[in-house]
Design an enzyme around this catalytic site. Structure first.
Site, PDB file in Angstrom:
ATOM      1  N   ASP A 197       0.873  -1.175   0.000  1.00  0.00           N
ATOM      2  CA  ASP A 197       0.000   0.000   0.000  1.00  0.00           C
ATOM      3  C   ASP A 197       0.908   1.222   0.000  1.00  0.00           C
ATOM      4  O   ASP A 197       2.123   1.088   0.222  1.00  0.00           O
ATOM      5  CB  ASP A 197      -0.899   0.015   1.254  1.00  0.00           C
ATOM      6  CG  ASP A 197      -2.259   0.658   0.967  1.00  0.00           C
ATOM      7  OD1 ASP A 197      -2.275   1.791   0.478  1.00  0.00           O
ATOM      8  OD2 ASP A 197      -3.289   0.016   1.247  1.00  0.00           O
ATOM      9  N   HIS A 274      -4.014   2.646  -4.512  1.00  0.00           N
ATOM     10  CA  HIS A 274      -3.189   2.450  -3.306  1.00  0.00           C
ATOM     11  C   HIS A 274      -1.781   1.996  -3.689  1.00  0.00           C
ATOM     12  O   HIS A 274      -1.206   1.132  -3.020  1.00  0.00           O
ATOM     13  CB  HIS A 274      -3.829   1.412  -2.371  1.00  0.00           C
ATOM     14  CG  HIS A 274      -5.005   1.936  -1.596  1.00  0.00           C
ATOM     15  ND1 HIS A 274      -4.883   2.692  -0.467  1.00  0.00           N
ATOM     16  CD2 HIS A 274      -6.333   1.806  -1.817  1.00  0.00           C
ATOM     17  CE1 HIS A 274      -6.092   3.011   0.002  1.00  0.00           C
ATOM     18  NE2 HIS A 274      -6.996   2.485  -0.816  1.00  0.00           N
ATOM     19  N   GLU A 330     -10.865   1.595  -3.947  1.00  0.00           N
ATOM     20  CA  GLU A 330     -10.586   3.035  -3.870  1.00  0.00           C
ATOM     21  C   GLU A 330      -9.595   3.561  -4.915  1.00  0.00           C
ATOM     22  O   GLU A 330      -8.813   4.457  -4.623  1.00  0.00           O
ATOM     23  CB  GLU A 330     -10.074   3.369  -2.460  1.00  0.00           C
ATOM     24  CG  GLU A 330     -11.097   3.043  -1.381  1.00  0.00           C
ATOM     25  CD  GLU A 330     -10.626   3.362   0.030  1.00  0.00           C
ATOM     26  OE1 GLU A 330     -11.398   3.982   0.763  1.00  0.00           O
ATOM     27  OE2 GLU A 330      -9.497   2.974   0.398  1.00  0.00           O
TER      28      GLU A 330
HETATM   29  C1  ACM Z   1     -10.894  -0.787   2.425  1.00  0.00           C
HETATM   30  O1  ACM Z   1     -11.194  -0.614   3.621  1.00  0.00           O
HETATM   31  N1  ACM Z   1     -10.419   0.220   1.714  1.00  0.00           N
HETATM   32  C2  ACM Z   1     -11.054  -2.066   1.783  1.00  0.00           C
END
Ligand code: ACM
Length: 485
Positions: A197, A274, A330
């Site tokens: 991430d 991410h 996201e």
């Molecule tokens: C998440 O909490 N972004 C999967």
């Protein structure tokens, strides 16, 4: 020690000793977690002492030896139980038998009698669950006689997971092992390891050394400071660098440690969002071609897929899990909108928009994983723009993604934020270390029913189970995740 916001507040409560001495109420009285299918109290007690012997069917001998190691009891000759042999008057017996709960190989029976304790199951995993139940009781009532009871139990769901984020903060292998021990105690069978991430890449990848020489390290230790101060990385060895990563040997060590406790480790390699740490280390994989500009990988660039397949190739060598988690959550679409390569990909593939471009990327990776005998698992955003044909979905933004996927005959793991996000406050925030927000007390966690009420009976088999997620933005050290035993 202050009771802290942690994944294991439930363990703290269980271990606080309020249930001692061992007296049975109902099966759901909190003595065993999770509550067994049935518990019938019987008269009498069994006193375990240092000299209590442990015996086992040959098939369960490794488990019996593990139990001996954990408990410090005596080896009564594990492996010596023979068909038709007469059980001795006393001891703890691991017995391979027919299914104690017909039709369920993972079921077990834990029978605490006045003269001996028997753990019976048709399978090693069932016997392990029986052992963990006994071990819970021994930890709850140290040195106390155990009240007799006949306990029948089986897992209701095959997927019982915990996600640990090691990107926001990095934890040593020793801690991951502690966590695995606790998971085993509660019969959880899947560690979802969020390894990559923006705040740091955490797994050695031989072909792409900058991921660990550079973007496994950052400018600020505290995630919030890093987030608010430019989100930059530092070279490994820089005295100001915070971070770390697991070597491939360490990853294998964790996988083996987990397997010995009946736990599968599913690695997560985030894509296409991410991914700030990837685009900082290898800027050519971003739409801009410059570091510190895009969090998303460029999906118009074939070298992005070469990179991902190379990484996943190494990951599959380390992790034998059927599932490989590819994130998918996201991701922003802005950089793709302004990228000639992404727009060209959209045109060439006949995609309607950038959401379908993400779906294209996930489908392409699914093909690659399937060709290697693995299955793709992703957060519920992978439903948008068209779900990859055989993907399994983790429903985190409520239950609707899970319901939708199950109705499309896809498997689902339920992990909705309002019940399963253990990074939320777990008690009055004024009494707790800083957390990300939210409020998720134990009572709410326990009230969760993983099969959504609106899901038709014919689709319910797609709900594989549930998972707790421990995102670690506000968990800088392991102190907050350790039960107060
Ligand atoms: C998440 O909490 N972004 C999967």
């Amino acid at each position: 020690m202050k009771i802290s916001s942690s994944a294991f507040v439930f363990a703290i409560i269980v271990f606080s000793g309020v249930y001692s001495p061992c007296v049975w109420g109902q099966s759901g009285d909190g003595s065993l977690i999770p509550a067994p299918v049935s518990l019938t109290a019987e008269p009498g007690v069994f006193q375990i002492s240092r000299s209590t012997k442990v015996y086992s069917s040959a098939a369960f001998r490794p488990l019996a030896l593990q139990f001996l190691h954990m408990s410090g009891l005596a080896d009564g000759g594990a492996g010596k139980i023979a068909k038709g042999s007469v059980l001795p008057a006393t001891g703890i017996w691991f017995i391979k038998s027919g299914e104690p709960i017909p039709g369920d190989t993972e079921g077990y029976r834990l029978h605490i009698r006045a003269d001996r304790i028997e753990i019976r199951s048709a399978s090693l995993s069932g016997a392990r669950y029986g052992m963990e139940s006994l071990w819970q009781l021994m930890l709850l009532h140290p040195g106390a006689p155990l009240s007799c009871a006949d306990i029948l139990d089986r897992p209701r769901f095959h997927y019982r997971g915990l996600m640990l984020d090691v990107s926001r903060n990095f934890y040593p292998v020793s801690f991951v092992k502690e966590l695995l021990d606790l998971m085993a105690l509660y019969k959880m069978n899947t560690l979802h390891w969020h390894l990559t991430d923006g705040p740091g890449w955490r797994l050695e990848i031989k072909k792409y050394p900058l991921l660990t020489r550079y973007t496994a390290w950052r400018t600020h230790g505290a995630w919030k400071d890093w987030w608010n101060n430019g989100r930059r990385y530092r070279e490994q060895g820089d005295p100001m660098a915070y971070g770390g990563y697991y070597t491939q040997d360490q990853a294998k060590e964790v996988v083996a440690y987990a397997a010995a406790r009946g736990i599968t480790v599913i690695p997560e390699i985030e894509m296409p969002g991410h991914s700030d740490e990837v685009t900082a280390a290898y800027p050519s994989l971003s739409c801009s071609g410059r570091p510190y500009t895009n969090s998303e990988l460029c999906l118009g660039n074939d070298s992005t897929f070469t990179f991902l397949e190379d990484v996943l190739g190494e990951v599959m060598q380390l992790f034998p899990s059927t599932y490989i988690h590819v994130g998918g959550d996201e991701a922003g679409t802005e950089s793709w909108k302004h990228c000639s390569k992404c727009q060209e990909r959209i045109r060439r593939e006949g995609l309607r928009n950038e959401t379908e471009l993400q779906s294209y990327g996930i489908r392409r990776i699914e093909k690659f994983l399937n060709a290697h005998g693995r299955k793709l698992l992703g957060w519920d955003e992978i439903l948008e723009g068209g779900l990859a044909p055989a993907a399994t979905v983790m429903s985190w933004r409520g239950e609707s993604g899970g319901v939708k996927a199950a109705r499309m005959d896809h498997d689902v793991v339920m992990t909705p934020g309002s019940y399963c996000y253990f990074d939320h406050y777990q008690a009055d925030p004024s009494t707790q270390p800083e957390a990300i927000g939210g409020y998720l007390p134990l009572k709410t966690v326990y009230s969760y029913e993983p099969v959504p009420a609106e899901l038709e009976t014919s689709k319910q088999q797609h709900i594989l189970g549930a998972q707790a997620n421990l995102w670690t933005e506000y968990i800088p050290t392991t102190d907050q995740t350790r039960p107060n035993i």
